[in-house]
Enzyme design. Structure first.
Site, PDB file in Angstrom:
ATOM      1  NE  ARG A 154      -6.498  -3.937  55.443  1.00  0.00           N
ATOM      2  CZ  ARG A 154      -5.470  -4.523  56.025  1.00  0.00           C
ATOM      3  NH1 ARG A 154      -5.519  -4.844  57.309  1.00  0.00           N
ATOM      4  NH2 ARG A 154      -4.372  -4.786  55.325  1.00  0.00           N
ATOM      5  CG  ASP A 176      -8.216   3.294  72.556  1.00  0.00           C
ATOM      6  OD1 ASP A 176      -8.632   2.795  71.493  1.00  0.00           O
ATOM      7  OD2 ASP A 176      -7.004   3.343  72.856  1.00  0.00           O
ATOM      8  N   GLY A 186      -4.670  27.173  49.593  1.00  0.00           N
ATOM      9  CA  GLY A 186      -3.638  26.614  48.733  1.00  0.00           C
ATOM     10  C   GLY A 186      -3.885  25.172  48.352  1.00  0.00           C
ATOM     11  CG  HIS A 221       0.197  18.563  52.092  1.00  0.00           C
ATOM     12  ND1 HIS A 221       1.188  18.912  51.199  1.00  0.00           N
ATOM     13  CD2 HIS A 221       0.069  19.610  52.952  1.00  0.00           C
ATOM     14  CE1 HIS A 221       1.657  20.117  51.523  1.00  0.00           C
ATOM     15  NE2 HIS A 221       0.986  20.565  52.563  1.00  0.00           N
ATOM     16  N   GLY A 267       0.798  -1.223   0.000  1.00  0.00           N
ATOM     17  CA  GLY A 267       0.000   0.000   0.000  1.00  0.00           C
ATOM     18  C   GLY A 267       0.823   1.262   0.000  1.00  0.00           C
ATOM     19  CE1 TYR A 311       8.746  21.962  43.712  1.00  0.00           C
ATOM     20  CE2 TYR A 311       9.505  23.756  42.321  1.00  0.00           C
ATOM     21  CZ  TYR A 311       8.672  23.274  43.316  1.00  0.00           C
ATOM     22  OH  TYR A 311       7.772  24.105  43.916  1.00  0.00           O
ATOM     23  CE  LYS A 318      24.280  -5.044  16.167  1.00  0.00           C
ATOM     24  NZ  LYS A 318      24.246  -6.516  16.271  1.00  0.00           N
ATOM     25  CB  VAL A 354       7.714 -13.883   4.008  1.00  0.00           C
ATOM     26  CG1 VAL A 354       9.186 -13.877   3.599  1.00  0.00           C
ATOM     27  CG2 VAL A 354       7.501 -14.779   5.212  1.00  0.00           C
TER      28      VAL A 354
END
Length: 527
Positions: free
Chosen positions: A523, A481, A310, A281, A39, A219, A140, A68
């Site tokens: 959990r 507690d 912020g 955060h 093509g 950074y 290569k 091939v």
């Protein structure tokens, strides 16, 4: 290894014909012999260029439905021969192998074939063999051969050839590096398809991880760390990495990380009422639903107005002017939304540093996938936490009311996105206090209540919102507690996984205080 290599013969075989007209025109202009197949050859002839079929060059016909055609010494000898090596040069002369100086190849569209849901046989036929072989041979031997796998590099090749008909070593080295990355990516997508889709393996023996660099960041988490952002090379869910940034300065590592957390959390509410999440955060500091988006934002902000400064804000509805006006009244780093109307965009435009990210749609929180984390010497890989609440088990004498049950589900959803140990108080579809990332669950419970008291004082409320609230714990209470501290803060109902050896003590403490408690059996640790 020469610097400049004059291009006298080129081999072109591409599935993507974009930009080919300009490249072929440059080759013809410089008298380059063009070899091609199928093509591509037909397309080049239609453009008016003289083309020699690869089968004519090799003296061997294409066969096996084109499987091939380029796998032949006349091709790979012309690509791999070291032209300054006497034995290589003698072999080329003896066997009539002509040098190929430029290879332009892009591969069968394997990923696109998979994405369209093609049958297995069609997918297999779109695994390119001859293409990657030529790419690797040329790359290569980049000392003598230029290999082009990206349409975006056509311009650089044309520019160098227009200068003196040659390619430079610097360009060939750059193109070779890109070519090996290209075949590595291609093979990784094939390996992934065989492992995940064809073999149905969640954790295949080899996990190919390939990403395309989208941007270098200013950074990392800290200024002394370098960072970049990469997108997965293969099919993947759309998220922050694919969002459109309408305005604001460049995104930082922390911006991207927090914005991703905000998007994942707000996606939990994509099919519900208007909702807003404020992230700081990587933890939510306020989440709420409301009658309107502005209402939801006001409620989320009131949960912890100090931490919200912020922060990163995500909403589950297109932004309107009222919400935009409220958001821009305080300093905000990033806003994430499915869309924004013109009035909202105009308001945000006045805040030139604020980043506005539009995602188009929210990701499916129930989607499958893998979560990957690096450790020293390896990777930890797990299925992503897409667990959904099933049937809740009431374990106390008192069952939760319908209103408590709705808040318990809300609190549990938010707790899933809070760093462990996570405690989340909720009242009337609004977070009242959030305790995150503590080594002790008791400390998280107390910190969440303290934040609620601080918010109440700042707003001038008579009492903190934890009074009459419900509370979610991302893992079981190992002792009573933590539950007692939640009750002292005013919680009336608890949702937790259960499963502690002291569950009986915790249930007894709840019954003594008239609390309702349900177990989820699941959990949500988040580390």
């Amino acid at each position: 290894m020469p610097d400049a290599v004059k291009v006298t013969r080129a081999l072109i075989s591409v599935s993507d014909k974009t930009g080919l007209a300009d490249l072929a025109a440059a080759l013809t202009r410089h008298g380059v012999e063009i070899l091609s197949t199928g093509g591509t050859a037909k397309h080049l002839r239609e453009l008016g260029h003289s083309v020699k079929d690869v089968s004519e060059h090799t003296g061997f016909p294409e066969m096996m439905d084109g499987r091939v055609k380029t796998l032949h010494p006349m091709i790979h000898g012309g690509l791999l021969a070291l032209r300054d090596h006497p034995e290589h040069a003698a072999a080329m002369t003896e066997h009539g192998i002509g040098a190929i100086d430029l290879v332009v190849v892009n591969l069968y569209p394997f990923a696109q074939t998979v994405a369209k849901g093609a049958a297995r046989d069609e997918i297999i036929e779109n695994i390119d063999i001859g293409g990657p072989s030529m790419v690797r041979s040329a790359a290569k031997n980049h000392g003598f051969v230029a290999i082009v796998t990206d349409v975006a590099d056509y311009g650089a090749v044309i520019a160098e050839m227009d200068a003196d008909g040659s390619t430079s070593l610097a360009l060939r080295k750059r193109l070779a590096a890109k070519a090996f990355a290209h075949t590595a990516t291609y093979d990784s997508m094939i390996a992934s398809w065989f492992g995940f889709a064809d073999q149905g393996q969640m954790f295949p023996e080899t996990l190919p991880l390939v990403g395309a660099r989208a941007m270098e960041l200013r950074y990392g988490e800290n200024p002394h760390q370098a960072a970049a952002f990469y997108r997965p090379a293969g099919p993947h869910a759309k998220g922050i990495g694919q969002a459109t940034q309408l305005q604001g300065k460049e995104l930082s590592y922390n911006n991207l990380n927090d914005a991703d957390g905000a998007l994942e959390l707000i996606a939990e509410f994509r099919d519900g009422p208007a909702a807003c999440a404020i992230i700081k955060h990587a933890n939510p500091c306020g989440v709420a639903t409301g009658a309107t988006l502005a209402d939801a934002y006001a409620k989320a902000l009131a949960c912890d107005p100090v931490s919200a400064f912020g922060g990163i804000i995500a909403v589950n509805r297109p932004l309107d002017a009222e919400t935009a006006q409220a958001i821009t009244s305080i300093f905000t780093e990033v806003v994430v939304a499915p869309d924004a109307d013109e009035a909202a965009r105009a308001i945000f435009a006045a805040k030139k540093n604020l980043r506005l990210l539009l995602t188009g749609e929210l990701p499916d929180p129930a989607r499958a996938g893998l979560a990957i984390k690096s450790i020293v010497g390896g990777y930890l890989v797990q299925s992503r936490d897409n667990g959904r609440l099933g049937e809740l088990k009431v374990v106390t004498k008192r069952a939760p009311t319908e209103a408590e049950l709705a808040d318990l589900r809300f609190a549990w959803t938010v707790a899933k996105h809070v760093k462990s140990n996570a405690i989340v108080y909720v009242k009337d579809g609004v977070t009242a206090g959030i305790g995150a990332g503590q080594m002790s669950r008791l400390d998280s419970t107390r910190i969440a209540a303290l934040k609620a008291r601080d918010a109440a004082e700042a707003a001038g409320w008579a009492e903190p919102k934890t009074r009459g609230s419900v509370v979610a714990s991302d893992a079981f209470f190992p002792f009573a507690d933590g539950l007692i501290a939640a009750a002292e803060a005013g919680a009336t109902a608890i949702i937790q996984p259960g499963g502690s050896i002291r569950d009986a003590d915790v249930i007894a403490a709840a019954d003594e205080r008239g609390l309702a408690m349900v177990f989820t059996g699941m959990r949500h640790f988040r580390h």
